[in-house]
Design an enzyme around this catalytic site. Structure first.
Site, PDB file in Angstrom:
ATOM      1  N   ALA A  67       0.827  -1.211   0.000  1.00  0.00           N
ATOM      2  CA  ALA A  67       0.000   0.000   0.000  1.00  0.00           C
ATOM      3  C   ALA A  67       0.863   1.264   0.000  1.00  0.00           C
ATOM      4  O   ALA A  67       0.632   2.182  -0.791  1.00  0.00           O
ATOM      5  CB  ALA A  67      -0.937  -0.001   1.209  1.00  0.00           C
ATOM      6  N   GLU A  68       1.860   1.310   0.871  1.00  0.00           N
ATOM      7  CA  GLU A  68       2.692   2.515   0.938  1.00  0.00           C
ATOM      8  C   GLU A  68       3.509   2.704  -0.334  1.00  0.00           C
ATOM      9  O   GLU A  68       3.693   3.823  -0.805  1.00  0.00           O
ATOM     10  CB  GLU A  68       3.611   2.505   2.161  1.00  0.00           C
ATOM     11  CG  GLU A  68       4.450   3.755   2.235  1.00  0.00           C
ATOM     12  CD  GLU A  68       4.641   4.311   3.630  1.00  0.00           C
ATOM     13  OE1 GLU A  68       5.258   5.382   3.738  1.00  0.00           O
ATOM     14  OE2 GLU A  68       4.172   3.701   4.600  1.00  0.00           O
ATOM     15  N   THR A  69       3.979   1.612  -0.909  1.00  0.00           N
ATOM     16  CA  THR A  69       4.739   1.700  -2.147  1.00  0.00           C
ATOM     17  C   THR A  69       3.884   2.294  -3.262  1.00  0.00           C
ATOM     18  O   THR A  69       4.292   3.254  -3.937  1.00  0.00           O
ATOM     19  CB  THR A  69       5.263   0.315  -2.566  1.00  0.00           C
ATOM     20  OG1 THR A  69       6.148  -0.172  -1.539  1.00  0.00           O
ATOM     21  CG2 THR A  69       5.991   0.369  -3.895  1.00  0.00           C
TER      22      THR A  69
END
Length: 132
Positions: free
Chosen positions: A49-51
């Site tokens: 998700a953060e990527t």
């Protein structure tokens, strides 16, 4: 859009497979990213998700000659995945001059929602930023 071999997305097998201004899609294998019970690790979902959200935010920030830095991530884990590949889709909730937020929905190969995340990034001047 490949990560360098020593960077976390490469080690986890994350690949960006489609992108445009309104949607960024990436995949990650479950194998190699499981917790001890055999399910996809929640932290792995958070990394995916953060990527994806960070790349999407960086693409928007680059339009202004700026950079994006994550400041908050939250994840709700709905179900486990035990094999195959999960797919994350990042879509903008708000894209502004100093802040941007993205929703990232992660699904399994059957299209069932595994995780819902929201990432907020600060948009800052690129002066002195290391980009590699």
């Amino acid at each position: 859009m490949a990560a360098l071999p020593e960077q976390l997305p490469a080690k986890m097998g994350i690949e960006v497979v489609d992108w445009n201004r309104d949607r960024l899609v990436g995949t990650m294998p479950v194998a190699g990213n499981r917790q001890p019970y055999g399910l996809l690790h929640g932290g792995a979902s958070a990394v995916l998700a953060e990527t994806l959200g960070s790349i999407a935010a960086a693409m928007h920030a680059a339009d202004q000659g700026r950079i994006a830095m994550g400041v908050e991530l939250n994840c709700t884990h709905h179900r486990g995945a035990v094999d195959g590949v999960v797919t994350g889709v990042a879509t903008p909730l708000h894209v502004g001059r100093t802040m941007s937020s993205f929703e990232i929905v992660i699904t399994d190969e059957a299209g069932k929602r595994v995780c819902t995340s929201r990432l907020t990034c600060a948009i800052r001047e690129a002066t002195g930023a290391k980009t590699t």
